[in-house]
Design a protein around this motif. Structure first.
Motif, PDB file in Angstrom:
ATOM      1  N   TRP A  77      -6.005  -7.215   8.204  1.00  0.00           N
ATOM      2  CA  TRP A  77      -6.301  -5.926   7.586  1.00  0.00           C
ATOM      3  C   TRP A  77      -7.657  -5.391   8.050  1.00  0.00           C
ATOM      4  N   VAL A  78      -8.602  -6.283   8.225  1.00  0.00           N
ATOM      5  CA  VAL A  78      -9.908  -5.872   8.767  1.00  0.00           C
ATOM      6  C   VAL A  78      -9.739  -5.357  10.190  1.00  0.00           C
ATOM      7  N   LYS A  79      -8.978  -6.080  10.985  1.00  0.00           N
ATOM      8  CA  LYS A  79      -8.764  -5.711  12.384  1.00  0.00           C
ATOM      9  C   LYS A  79      -8.022  -4.381  12.516  1.00  0.00           C
ATOM     10  N   ASP A  80      -7.116  -4.104  11.583  1.00  0.00           N
ATOM     11  CA  ASP A  80      -6.260  -2.913  11.660  1.00  0.00           C
ATOM     12  C   ASP A  80      -6.941  -1.632  11.202  1.00  0.00           C
ATOM     13  N   THR A  81      -8.172  -1.714  10.728  1.00  0.00           N
ATOM     14  CA  THR A  81      -8.832  -0.541  10.159  1.00  0.00           C
ATOM     15  C   THR A  81     -10.153  -0.241  10.863  1.00  0.00           C
ATOM     16  N   PRO A  82     -10.597   1.029  10.835  1.00  0.00           N
ATOM     17  CA  PRO A  82     -11.867   1.414  11.473  1.00  0.00           C
ATOM     18  C   PRO A  82     -13.059   0.707  10.830  1.00  0.00           C
ATOM     19  N   HIS A  83     -14.178   0.727  11.504  1.00  0.00           N
ATOM     20  CA  HIS A  83     -15.341  -0.048  11.060  1.00  0.00           C
ATOM     21  C   HIS A  83     -15.877   0.404   9.708  1.00  0.00           C
ATOM     22  N   ASN A  84     -15.667   1.674   9.346  1.00  0.00           N
ATOM     23  CA  ASN A  84     -16.209   2.183   8.087  1.00  0.00           C
ATOM     24  C   ASN A  84     -15.183   2.246   6.966  1.00  0.00           C
ATOM     25  N   PHE A  85     -14.004   1.684   7.182  1.00  0.00           N
ATOM     26  CA  PHE A  85     -12.948   1.687   6.161  1.00  0.00           C
ATOM     27  C   PHE A  85     -13.343   0.779   4.996  1.00  0.00           C
ATOM     28  N   GLN A  86     -12.920   1.166   3.775  1.00  0.00           N
ATOM     29  CA  GLN A  86     -13.318   0.422   2.577  1.00  0.00           C
ATOM     30  C   GLN A  86     -12.098  -0.023   1.763  1.00  0.00           C
ATOM     31  N   PHE A  87     -12.106  -1.309   1.377  1.00  0.00           N
ATOM     32  CA  PHE A  87     -11.024  -1.882   0.580  1.00  0.00           C
ATOM     33  C   PHE A  87     -11.460  -2.079  -0.873  1.00  0.00           C
TER      34      PHE A  87
ATOM     35  N   SER B 282      -3.162  -8.617  -3.687  1.00  0.00           N
ATOM     36  CA  SER B 282      -4.070  -9.655  -4.193  1.00  0.00           C
ATOM     37  C   SER B 282      -3.897  -9.900  -5.685  1.00  0.00           C
ATOM     38  N   PHE B 283      -3.259  -8.970  -6.385  1.00  0.00           N
ATOM     39  CA  PHE B 283      -2.991  -9.156  -7.811  1.00  0.00           C
ATOM     40  C   PHE B 283      -1.892 -10.204  -8.012  1.00  0.00           C
ATOM     41  N   TYR B 284      -0.921 -10.214  -7.116  1.00  0.00           N
ATOM     42  CA  TYR B 284       0.244 -11.089  -7.272  1.00  0.00           C
ATOM     43  C   TYR B 284       0.025 -12.478  -6.689  1.00  0.00           C
ATOM     44  N   ALA B 285      -0.885 -12.586  -5.718  1.00  0.00           N
ATOM     45  CA  ALA B 285      -1.201 -13.896  -5.135  1.00  0.00           C
ATOM     46  C   ALA B 285      -2.548 -13.813  -4.435  1.00  0.00           C
ATOM     47  N   VAL B 286      -3.318 -14.869  -4.512  1.00  0.00           N
ATOM     48  CA  VAL B 286      -4.559 -14.940  -3.739  1.00  0.00           C
ATOM     49  C   VAL B 286      -4.158 -14.950  -2.270  1.00  0.00           C
ATOM     50  N   GLN B 287      -4.663 -13.986  -1.515  1.00  0.00           N
ATOM     51  CA  GLN B 287      -4.186 -13.771  -0.156  1.00  0.00           C
ATOM     52  C   GLN B 287      -4.743 -14.789   0.839  1.00  0.00           C
ATOM     53  N   PRO B 288      -3.899 -15.217   1.778  1.00  0.00           N
ATOM     54  CA  PRO B 288      -4.393 -16.134   2.826  1.00  0.00           C
ATOM     55  C   PRO B 288      -5.362 -15.422   3.754  1.00  0.00           C
ATOM     56  N   GLU B 289      -6.225 -16.184   4.370  1.00  0.00           N
ATOM     57  CA  GLU B 289      -7.263 -15.636   5.235  1.00  0.00           C
ATOM     58  C   GLU B 289      -6.680 -14.818   6.380  1.00  0.00           C
ATOM     59  N   LYS B 290      -5.529 -15.227   6.904  1.00  0.00           N
ATOM     60  CA  LYS B 290      -4.946 -14.514   8.040  1.00  0.00           C
ATOM     61  C   LYS B 290      -4.590 -13.070   7.678  1.00  0.00           C
TER      62      LYS B 290
ATOM     63  N   ALA C 143       6.535  -2.370   9.276  1.00  0.00           N
ATOM     64  CA  ALA C 143       5.644  -2.595   8.132  1.00  0.00           C
ATOM     65  C   ALA C 143       4.285  -3.118   8.578  1.00  0.00           C
ATOM     66  N   SER C 144       4.278  -3.903   9.657  1.00  0.00           N
ATOM     67  CA  SER C 144       3.024  -4.499  10.137  1.00  0.00           C
ATOM     68  C   SER C 144       2.056  -3.467  10.723  1.00  0.00           C
ATOM     69  N   ASP C 145       2.566  -2.260  11.025  1.00  0.00           N
ATOM     70  CA  ASP C 145       1.713  -1.222  11.600  1.00  0.00           C
ATOM     71  C   ASP C 145       1.301  -0.151  10.600  1.00  0.00           C
ATOM     72  N   LYS C 146       1.768  -0.260   9.374  1.00  0.00           N
ATOM     73  CA  LYS C 146       1.528   0.819   8.409  1.00  0.00           C
ATOM     74  C   LYS C 146       0.064   0.987   8.041  1.00  0.00           C
ATOM     75  N   LEU C 147      -0.669  -0.107   7.905  1.00  0.00           N
ATOM     76  CA  LEU C 147      -2.083   0.026   7.547  1.00  0.00           C
ATOM     77  C   LEU C 147      -2.858   0.729   8.658  1.00  0.00           C
ATOM     78  N   LYS C 148      -2.533   0.429   9.919  1.00  0.00           N
ATOM     79  CA  LYS C 148      -3.189   1.122  11.034  1.00  0.00           C
ATOM     80  C   LYS C 148      -2.978   2.623  10.915  1.00  0.00           C
ATOM     81  N   GLU C 149      -1.742   3.013  10.647  1.00  0.00           N
ATOM     82  CA  GLU C 149      -1.424   4.435  10.529  1.00  0.00           C
ATOM     83  C   GLU C 149      -2.079   5.030   9.283  1.00  0.00           C
ATOM     84  N   TYR C 150      -2.031   4.294   8.195  1.00  0.00           N
ATOM     85  CA  TYR C 150      -2.647   4.760   6.941  1.00  0.00           C
ATOM     86  C   TYR C 150      -4.119   5.093   7.151  1.00  0.00           C
ATOM     87  N   SER C 151      -4.824   4.245   7.876  1.00  0.00           N
ATOM     88  CA  SER C 151      -6.275   4.426   8.052  1.00  0.00           C
ATOM     89  C   SER C 151      -6.626   5.588   8.972  1.00  0.00           C
TER      90      SER C 151
END
Length: 283
Positions: free
Chosen positions: A54-64, A41-49, A22-30
């Motif tokens: 998520w920023v680290k796991d995605t390319p520089h031009n990826f958009q959230f 983020s709808f269910y809980a305010v997300q911790p900074e970590k 599960a920890s690698d899915k965003l990398k693959e998704y991107s």
């Protein structure tokens, strides 16, 4: 530019290798799509970590596209886990810092519940929300038809333009008061959001109570003809808005990623700068 993706990245089995953690899915998704809607983020305010990962796991031009916390939009039952609404908004804004610093925040999505109807009190609350967000790009999605009925149709669009709300346009069943019509009008010249909820009218009219309701409501697979219709609509939206973000939310049956791929093919869209499919190298 048209950014096409889906809501969340955890459940889209059709694009993931077997056994992927599960920890690698965003990398693959991107490696498949340039944008995603964050629903955690709808269910809980997300911790900074989490945000930093998520920023680290995605390319520089990826958009959230980050969904506003449920307490901010009136979904949460009971008391919110904050001393005040101001504190809640501050905590949520702080959680966005990593996205903003990496220039990966497309917008925050405020999706209001079906009981949030067109009243002066609610209009005032929308103004207050926008003030609290302090210039952060914010999209607005209604779930109550009153905002687009009669004379309120033009007033709602004018209000959104004046208050700098990004319009979240919906493709969804027309199931009475708890659904909104398709309004193909951008309210921001830079960004427009389109959310594809499917067209399961029976699921919208008679949802199952409890946590299973989402499985019923969003069980739908778009066919080629329906996506071809959106191909033309997106071309029209592009004439009056710089960037269009479209996310498929019809994933109860695992159809969102497949439909997103279909639309990309129909529109002959390919993206540069996606993540390499590292996890497929030894498959």
């Amino acid at each position: 530019m048209i950014y096409i993706g889906v809501t969340g990245w955890g459940d889209h089995c059709s694009i993931y290798p077997d056994g992927i953690p599960a920890s690698d899915k965003l990398k693959e998704y991107s490696g498949h799509f340039p944008t995603v809607e964050v629903d955690a983020s709808f269910y809980a305010v997300q911790p900074e970590k989490n945000m930093k990962k998520w920023v680290k796991d995605t390319p520089h031009n990826f958009q959230f596209i980050v969904k506003a916390y449920q307490g901010m939009t009136g979904h949460q039952r009971g008391e919110i886990p904050f001393e005040s609404k101001e504190e809640m908004f501050e905590a949520f804004k702080k959680s966005l810092t990593s996205f903003q610093e990496a220039e990966k925040l497309a917008m925050v999505l405020f999706q209001f519940p079906p009981w949030f109807d067109c009243t002066k009190e609610n209009v005032d609350y929308l103004r207050w929300c926008k003030e609290q967000m302090n210039g952060t790009p914010c999209a607005l999605e209604f779930r109550n038809r009153s905002w687009f009925e009669g004379t309120y149709y033009e007033k709602t669009l004018t209000f959104m333009k004046e208050e700098n709300w990004i319009h979240s346009i919906c493709d969804e069943p027309q199931a009475g008061e708890g659904s909104i019509p398709e309004v193909l009008i951008p309210t921001d010249s830079n960004k427009t959001l389109v959310r594809m909820h499917g067209r399961n009218i029976h699921g919208w009219k008679k949802p199952v109570k409890g946590k299973e309701w989402r499985e019923v409501r969003y069980l739908y697979k778009y066919n080629k003809q329906e996506l071809m219709e959106w191909q033309e609509k997106l071309k029209t939206l592009e004439k009056s808005c710089k960037d269009i973000y479209l996310v498929f939310n019809n994933n109860s049956g695992g159809d969102a990623a497949e439909n997103a791929k279909m639309l990309l093919d129909l529109m002959d869209i390919s993206y540069e700068g996606l993540a390499p499919h590292q996890l497929d190298l030894f498959s």
